[in-house]
Design a protein around this motif. Structure first.
Motif, PDB file in Angstrom:
ATOM      1  N   LYS A 182       0.823  -1.215   0.000  1.00  0.00           N
ATOM      2  CA  LYS A 182       0.000   0.000   0.000  1.00  0.00           C
ATOM      3  C   LYS A 182       0.854   1.260   0.000  1.00  0.00           C
ATOM      4  O   LYS A 182       0.422   2.320  -0.471  1.00  0.00           O
ATOM      5  CB  LYS A 182      -0.961  -0.024   1.191  1.00  0.00           C
ATOM      6  CG  LYS A 182      -1.974  -1.161   1.119  1.00  0.00           C
ATOM      7  CD  LYS A 182      -2.875  -1.199   2.323  1.00  0.00           C
ATOM      8  CE  LYS A 182      -3.943  -2.293   2.187  1.00  0.00           C
ATOM      9  NZ  LYS A 182      -3.373  -3.635   1.987  1.00  0.00           N
ATOM     10  N   GLU A 205     -10.066  -3.281   1.723  1.00  0.00           N
ATOM     11  CA  GLU A 205     -10.078  -4.695   1.389  1.00  0.00           C
ATOM     12  C   GLU A 205     -11.503  -5.215   1.457  1.00  0.00           C
ATOM     13  O   GLU A 205     -12.213  -4.944   2.427  1.00  0.00           O
ATOM     14  CB  GLU A 205      -9.169  -5.482   2.336  1.00  0.00           C
ATOM     15  CG  GLU A 205      -7.688  -5.244   2.099  1.00  0.00           C
ATOM     16  CD  GLU A 205      -6.813  -6.269   2.800  1.00  0.00           C
ATOM     17  OE1 GLU A 205      -7.391  -7.206   3.407  1.00  0.00           O
ATOM     18  OE2 GLU A 205      -5.580  -6.139   2.738  1.00  0.00           O
ATOM     19  N   THR A 243      -8.274  -6.208  -2.941  1.00  0.00           N
ATOM     20  CA  THR A 243      -8.057  -4.794  -2.634  1.00  0.00           C
ATOM     21  C   THR A 243      -8.803  -3.941  -3.651  1.00  0.00           C
ATOM     22  O   THR A 243      -8.829  -4.266  -4.848  1.00  0.00           O
ATOM     23  CB  THR A 243      -6.555  -4.466  -2.674  1.00  0.00           C
ATOM     24  OG1 THR A 243      -5.877  -5.267  -1.712  1.00  0.00           O
ATOM     25  CG2 THR A 243      -6.320  -3.004  -2.349  1.00  0.00           C
TER      26      THR A 243
END
Length: 550
Positions: A89, A109, A213
């Protein structure tokens, strides 16, 4: 009047039923498109599937660039869905093309149904089979509607007492039988299609992760534009593999370099451009400072242990399982695709850009592609190290070797026979040549291997150790060969230790390949001819000392 209408309706033939069924099939299929679009609960711009523009694969991770169109104008939220749960991320970055503006970025998520819907995204076979099953389901629903229509029509006509009902009983029975048979046939096709879909999903190249994601980007644009998402994801890697083929008659050598790629990122990469990089991002990025000794005195002797920080170990290689490529038939007169890989050296970092689009599923299977080929004339010889092993091996030089190829496994073929596996290392192969297995036609025999020890001198007594080795080499080939024999000489590390060595015949090279103490003989040995090599070394040292080796 009602009876005549009923008679007209009941007398509908099978063709009419099929036509009615087709019309109902179209009607039944319409809601499916809406359901598939509304599954994520997103707007049309958000529901668009992002396109993978480029994937650069390193050791242990990959860098991915995705693009998503921005339609219309004004403010909107663009969603990159079905991304890997293993995304780094911190590596996320968004780039807006043209005059589009980028606002805040949201990362979340998703689990459950949304992750399940992403699971088979990009698998063409699964999607095709799902569409086939949806069409069969729609066809089955239409047939059942036709059956219900006939049943309702029959009940309506039973209210009347017109004599025509009895006359059309057989028509009703025939049409009902036809519909029932059609429903049975469609149900059988439905069962076969469902089984085929289950098998595809069971062996499909899909993610085994239960979450995905999703990246939402707030944008503003007055004209249609494109948004690009860059990120790194773990679970991908590649390794080089080489095949060397030697023809001992023509003395031609060819080496093929391949890349074996695999990934388990949770994303299926279908028809994407791929670049392979030799960089290992898991290795240390900075050098270490020298160790500084800090000395002090103690009243009592103590053992001091110096601990030094060990360098970071390289990441474990990605486990992969190989798959085979299949070639589709080309269209008539269509040009063949070019599979020649282009490479670029960026100050020690080698990049291989694959010219074709590649599909790499996320199930760990190995995808293999050729990244380079080298071939040319080679110099052949047979090498023996008789003091270690009474055997001889084929060797070949490869003047065309390139340092751009990184270390990897090397499969060896001599005269179209697989002889074993070695390691591709540019420096080692350049210096020592490439070994191609043992040569059973070169006979190596030990003749002498003896040691003699004694003393001499009265006042300054010295010990002497004399060692003699002799070997015979016989060429059983039907042609002459070039023979290289490697031996060694003792090295003195003490001024009081004297070493004298005699070789018969004299050696061709001392300190072979800058290896101190290794000597080499090289000569041509004719067919059915023999050669004896003898070495005698004498070591002298004071009698009051002990001799220690290595």
């Amino acid at each position: 009047m009602n009876a005549r209408l009923a008679q007209c309706s009941i007398s509908m033939d099978n063709a009419g039923l099929r036509k009615l069924s087709k019309q109902m099939t179209k009607t039944a299929a319409m809601p499916l498109v809406f359901l598939s679009t509304a599954a994520f609960g997103l707007s049309s711009a958000q529901a668009a599937v992002s396109v993978v523009e480029n994937v650069t694969i390193y050791q242990g991770l990959a860098s991915v660039t995705r693009a998503l169109p921005i339609t219309g104008s004004g403010e909107q939220t663009v969603v990159f869905s079905c991304l890997s749960p293993q995304i780094d991320k911190e590596s996320l970055s968004v780039q807006a093309m043209d005059s589009a503006r980028v606002g805040e970025i949201s990362i979340e998520e998703l689990t459950g149904e949304q992750a399940a819907q992403c699971q088979y995204q990009g698998d063409a076979k699964v999607q095709t089979q799902q569409n086939t099953l949806a069409n069969i389901n729609a066809e089955l629903e239409a047939a059942r509607l036709a059956k219900a229509y006939l049943q309702n029509l029959t009940k309506a006509t039973q209210v009347n007492t017109d004599s025509t009902i009895a006359n059309n009983a057989r028509d009703i029975e025939s049409q009902a039988t036809s519909i029932n048979q059609r429903i049975l046939e469609i149900q059988q096709r439905q069962a076969r299609a469902q089984d085929a879909l289950n098998q595809l999903m069971a062996g499909s190249a899909t993610s085994t992760f239960n979450n995905v994601t999703q990246v939402s980007v707030r944008t503003a644009s007055r004209t249609p534009s494109t948004l690009k998402l860059h990120y790194q994801v773990s679970g991908a890697g590649w390794e080089p593999a080489y095949q060397a083929r030697l023809n001992t008659n023509s003395e031609q050598l060819s080496i093929t370099a391949s890349a074996i790629i695999a990934q388990q990122t949770g994303e299926n990469w279908t028809n994407v451009p791929v670049t392979l990089s030799t960089v290992n991002p898991n290795q240390s990025t900075t050098g270490q400072l020298p160790y500084v000794q800090r000395l002090s005195l103690y009243e009592e002797n103590q053992d001091a242990k110096v601990r030094r920080e060990s360098p970071m170990m390289d990441a474990a290689p990605v486990m992969m399982a190989e798959t085979a490529y299949t070639k589709g038939a080309a269209a008539p007169m269509a040009p063949l695709p070019n599979f020649t890989v282009s490479s670029q050296n960026k100050n020690g970092i080698i990049e291989y850009r694959l010219p074709q689009l590649v599909s790499i599923p996320s199930d760990g299977r190995r995808v293999r592609t050729v990244i380079g080929e080298q071939s040319g004339s080679s110099k052949l010889w047979i090498r023996s190290t008789p003091s270690v092993e009474t055997a001889a091996y084929w060797y070949a030089s490869a003047p065309f070797l390139t340092p751009d190829w990184v270390d990897g496994s090397l499969q060896l073929y001599r005269d179209d026979n697989y002889v074993g596996q070695s390691r591709y290392s540019y420096q080692m192969l350049k210096e020592q040549g490439i070994g191609f297995g043992s040569d059973s036609n070169m006979m190596v025999k030990e003749l002498t291997n003896e040691d003699k020890q004694g003393e001499k001198g009265v006042l300054n007594r010295t010990q002497t150790l004399t060692t003699t080795n002799a070997y015979q080499f016989t060429n059983q080939h039907n042609r002459g060969v070039r023979l290289q024999v490697l031996g060694s000489e003792p090295i003195s590390r003490d001024d009081s230790l004297k070493v004298t060595v005699t070789h018969t015949p004299p050696v061709t090279e001392r300190d072979w390949n800058d290896n101190q103490g290794i000597v080499a003989w090289e000569f041509d040995l004719g067919s059915k001819q023999s050669k004896v090599i003898r070495s005698t070394s004498q070591i002298s040292y004071p009698a009051n000392k002990l001799l220690s080796g290595n």
